[in-house]
Design a protein around this motif. Sequence first.
Motif, PDB file in Angstrom:
ATOM      1  N   ILE A  56      -2.333 -10.175  -8.929  1.00  0.00           N
ATOM      2  CA  ILE A  56      -3.391  -8.768 -10.034  1.00  0.00           C
ATOM      3  C   ILE A  56      -2.824  -8.604 -10.765  1.00  0.00           C
ATOM      4  CG2 ILE A  56      -4.638  -7.056  -9.775  1.00  0.00           C
ATOM      5  CD1 ILE A  56      -5.715  -7.298  -8.175  1.00  0.00           C
ATOM      6  N   ILE A  57      -1.138  -8.415 -10.020  1.00  0.00           N
ATOM      7  CA  ILE A  57       0.106  -7.726 -10.789  1.00  0.00           C
ATOM      8  C   ILE A  57       0.940  -9.043 -11.539  1.00  0.00           C
ATOM      9  CG2 ILE A  57       2.085  -8.554  -9.172  1.00  0.00           C
ATOM     10  CD1 ILE A  57       1.359  -5.002  -9.912  1.00  0.00           C
ATOM     11  N   TYR A  58       1.120  -9.837 -11.506  1.00  0.00           N
ATOM     12  CA  TYR A  58       1.446 -11.263 -12.653  1.00  0.00           C
ATOM     13  C   TYR A  58       0.386 -10.461 -13.570  1.00  0.00           C
ATOM     14  CZ  TYR A  58       4.579 -12.504  -9.089  1.00  0.00           C
ATOM     15  OH  TYR A  58       5.400 -12.273  -8.545  1.00  0.00           O
ATOM     16  N   LEU A  59      -0.898 -10.712 -13.616  1.00  0.00           N
ATOM     17  CA  LEU A  59      -1.618 -11.088 -14.964  1.00  0.00           C
ATOM     18  C   LEU A  59      -1.922  -9.333 -15.237  1.00  0.00           C
ATOM     19  CD1 LEU A  59      -4.738 -12.693 -12.723  1.00  0.00           C
ATOM     20  CD2 LEU A  59      -3.779 -13.448 -14.529  1.00  0.00           C
ATOM     21  N   ALA A  60      -1.269  -8.546 -14.708  1.00  0.00           N
ATOM     22  CA  ALA A  60      -1.383  -7.226 -15.569  1.00  0.00           C
ATOM     23  C   ALA A  60      -0.130  -7.663 -16.556  1.00  0.00           C
ATOM     24  CB  ALA A  60      -1.133  -6.317 -14.430  1.00  0.00           C
ATOM     25  N   ALA A  61       0.700  -8.046 -16.205  1.00  0.00           N
ATOM     26  CA  ALA A  61       2.713  -8.547 -16.700  1.00  0.00           C
ATOM     27  C   ALA A  61       2.000  -9.174 -17.725  1.00  0.00           C
ATOM     28  CB  ALA A  61       3.213  -8.869 -15.980  1.00  0.00           C
ATOM     29  N   ILE A  62       1.643  -9.740 -17.845  1.00  0.00           N
ATOM     30  CA  ILE A  62       1.423 -11.526 -18.894  1.00  0.00           C
ATOM     31  C   ILE A  62       0.485 -10.319 -20.251  1.00  0.00           C
ATOM     32  CG2 ILE A  62      -0.533 -13.038 -19.570  1.00  0.00           C
ATOM     33  CD1 ILE A  62       0.614 -13.910 -16.743  1.00  0.00           C
ATOM     34  N   THR A  63      -0.652  -9.708 -19.911  1.00  0.00           N
ATOM     35  CA  THR A  63      -1.761  -8.804 -20.693  1.00  0.00           C
ATOM     36  C   THR A  63      -0.514  -7.621 -21.697  1.00  0.00           C
ATOM     37  OG1 THR A  63      -1.742  -7.278 -18.930  1.00  0.00           O
ATOM     38  CG2 THR A  63      -3.981  -8.411 -19.719  1.00  0.00           C
ATOM     39  N   GLY A  64       0.896  -7.520 -21.403  1.00  0.00           N
ATOM     40  CA  GLY A  64       2.035  -6.713 -21.740  1.00  0.00           C
ATOM     41  C   GLY A  64       2.230  -7.486 -22.881  1.00  0.00           C
ATOM     42  N   ILE A  65       2.986  -9.219 -22.831  1.00  0.00           N
ATOM     43  CA  ILE A  65       3.034  -9.909 -23.701  1.00  0.00           C
ATOM     44  C   ILE A  65       2.891  -9.236 -24.832  1.00  0.00           C
ATOM     45  CG2 ILE A  65       4.020 -11.849 -24.263  1.00  0.00           C
ATOM     46  CD1 ILE A  65       3.674 -12.755 -20.933  1.00  0.00           C
ATOM     47  N   ASN A  66       2.832  -9.215 -26.020  1.00  0.00           N
ATOM     48  CA  ASN A  66       3.211  -9.442 -26.967  1.00  0.00           C
ATOM     49  C   ASN A  66       2.429 -10.641 -27.708  1.00  0.00           C
ATOM     50  OD1 ASN A  66       2.722  -8.887 -30.174  1.00  0.00           O
ATOM     51  ND2 ASN A  66       5.303  -8.633 -30.246  1.00  0.00           N
ATOM     52  N   PRO A  67       1.240 -10.413 -28.230  1.00  0.00           N
ATOM     53  CA  PRO A  67       0.608 -11.638 -28.441  1.00  0.00           C
ATOM     54  C   PRO A  67       1.335 -12.549 -30.279  1.00  0.00           C
ATOM     55  CG  PRO A  67      -0.835 -10.081 -28.841  1.00  0.00           C
ATOM     56  CD  PRO A  67      -0.120  -9.418 -28.502  1.00  0.00           C
ATOM     57  N   GLU A  68       2.357 -11.902 -30.813  1.00  0.00           N
ATOM     58  CA  GLU A  68       2.382 -12.363 -31.031  1.00  0.00           C
ATOM     59  C   GLU A  68       3.404 -13.371 -31.572  1.00  0.00           C
ATOM     60  OE1 GLU A  68       3.980  -9.245 -34.356  1.00  0.00           O
ATOM     61  OE2 GLU A  68       2.444  -8.458 -34.320  1.00  0.00           O
ATOM     62  N   LEU A  69       4.206 -13.734 -30.276  1.00  0.00           N
ATOM     63  CA  LEU A  69       4.711 -14.535 -29.952  1.00  0.00           C
ATOM     64  C   LEU A  69       4.040 -16.248 -29.850  1.00  0.00           C
ATOM     65  CD1 LEU A  69       6.244 -12.614 -27.176  1.00  0.00           C
ATOM     66  CD2 LEU A  69       7.213 -13.317 -29.615  1.00  0.00           C
ATOM     67  N   TYR A  70       2.505 -15.607 -29.111  1.00  0.00           N
ATOM     68  CA  TYR A  70       2.232 -17.047 -28.717  1.00  0.00           C
ATOM     69  C   TYR A  70       1.786 -16.995 -30.505  1.00  0.00           C
ATOM     70  CZ  TYR A  70       1.899 -15.801 -24.176  1.00  0.00           C
ATOM     71  OH  TYR A  70       1.464 -15.588 -22.162  1.00  0.00           O
ATOM     72  N   GLU A  71       1.234 -16.502 -31.056  1.00  0.00           N
ATOM     73  CA  GLU A  71       0.827 -16.715 -32.707  1.00  0.00           C
ATOM     74  C   GLU A  71       2.211 -17.659 -33.332  1.00  0.00           C
ATOM     75  OE1 GLU A  71      -0.549 -13.327 -34.224  1.00  0.00           O
ATOM     76  OE2 GLU A  71      -2.601 -12.719 -32.531  1.00  0.00           O
ATOM     77  N   ALA A  72       3.220 -17.044 -33.081  1.00  0.00           N
ATOM     78  CA  ALA A  72       4.261 -17.774 -34.017  1.00  0.00           C
ATOM     79  C   ALA A  72       4.437 -19.664 -33.136  1.00  0.00           C
ATOM     80  CB  ALA A  72       5.650 -17.091 -33.426  1.00  0.00           C
TER      81      ALA A  72
END
Lengths: 289, 309
Positions: B187-203
């Motif tokens: 749970i805690i890791y999944l919550a941290a992952i949602t905090g990652i800026n999606p632009e990074l993935y798009e780039a």
Amino acid sequence: MVKSRKRKIDDLIIAAVCFLFILICLLPMVNILARSLSSSQAMINNRVTFWPVEFTWESYFYVLQDKAFVRSLWWTALLTLICTLVSLTITILAAYPLIYENLKGRRFYNGMMLLTMYFSAGTIPNYLLMKQLNLIDNPLVLIIPNCLSIFNMIILRSFFHTVPDSLRESAQLDGAGPLNVLVRVYLPLSKPVLATLALFYAVGRWNGFSDALMYVPNPKYAPIQLKLYQIINNRSSIETAQQEGFSAPVASEGLKSASVMFATVPILLVYPWLQRYFITGVTLGAIKE
Amino acid sequence: MKPKRSGRKTLLYLKRTWTLYLMLILPVAFAVIFRYLPMTNISMAVKDYNMFKGVWASPWSDPLYKWFDKAFKTKDFWLALRNTLMLNGLDLIFGFPLPIMLALLLNELAFRRYKRVTQTIVYLPHFLSWIIISGMARQLLAPRTGVVNVLLGKAGVGPINFLMEHGLYVATYIALGLWKEMGWNTIIYLAAITGINPELYEAAEVDGASRLRKIWHITLPGIRSTIIVLLIMNMGRILGSEFDRPYAMQNDLVMKVADVLSTYVYRVGIRGFQFSLTSAIGLFQSVVCVIFLFSANALAKRFGERGIW
């Protein structure tokens, strides 16, 4: 962008691995359920895997004939209800004053509560305290000593912080005191969090074991987990019967499965309701000021 | 003039806030009585407990470190200490990375509905008590009648007595810990992952990065500090001990590897009335725990992380 073929295959592999995890989590429970609903003859012949064989409720009837067990179920249910109400009240009282940033002594109080998460007196000093307070064999010992979880207090405080200050200030301008603000502004807004905390407390009490084992020798007040522990550790089982060459229908294995089910089902019942909220709850708890 | 004005100010302050202080009475009383007051009983570790005199009137032991000395000369204490370190260490080695991997896996799961169902199911074991789990395990793993051995038997293996042989007991103990907490700890890791800026993935997508590359270069660095904080907390607990889990699972045949400090203290202290000896052991355990926690925290700060305080 079109997903490549390799992408799609990867997605399916990931889904399959996740399905494996689902099976790992569920199959043990399915087996116990199947056992509890199978005839003892089918169990002795090792014919039960994940589906009841020669379906029967007899194990459950056996368990229900044990008056002490049934009493313990009701007693634990009552205990859980009382504990949840008491704990919820104290948690609200503990968390609410913390949102008043200029309350004098706030930092000290906060530190004093957080410190107990890292330092505790230990088993024996706690036990001696219960003796000093005359709480041994007193049912209150199953309610009061663990009625406030600091972790839950942090969750509630973090949630209170998300309520805009302007709401509080406008209520204060209308002449509402802190208690009024709590009842009229904060509590109605925090219903989902309060539900989560209530369920955390309830599950904690329902699953509680060691406090009963240590502080309550009187079997009259034994909660369900203690009762279950005694049933599971009962020596007479199919194992010994088989080893000694009996083929007599020993009901005790089915009885154990059914007892486990009695302790598990209430949790399975509240779980779907609970899991809607707890992710928010746990994430809020990670913020520690 | 001045003191008078500040006096009035105090009065005004109290008039506005007294209800808040009133609310704090119960929680403070709780913390003082049930969390801080028992700390005075730690003095038992340097006293000779006398049941009739109580904690305060019991005489100081001579020498003061008598009970520590006695504990360190007890073989069972060293055994319990070793087992505590061993079981917690194995828990850390297996139980720490697995939730991270599971969280990464769940995060990559493309089907939303299915993802939610998976999460719901893998969180479930967390809510079962150790008594229930050990009750299930004893039935599932029973050498003749347990479903695991029945299925193994069909494959021509076994019967294996999982809970009665030393090595297998340890493996089962760790595996059941994984079963219970693996999902919940994502749970805690999944919550941290949602905090990652999606632009990074798009780039990264534009640059043609593969799935693994994105996990390695974006997701993992994104949850780095969460991983480190949790690692510290877990390392701080390496000598801490749960009670329900070892107590519910252990049996006479495997006590050599199953007895841990918490169960030892319970058996010898509360059942055997040796309060002074076990208080000394408890104190030793707490002190070492605190040292571990502080060192782990300092270590994290050296790595440039926030730490836990």
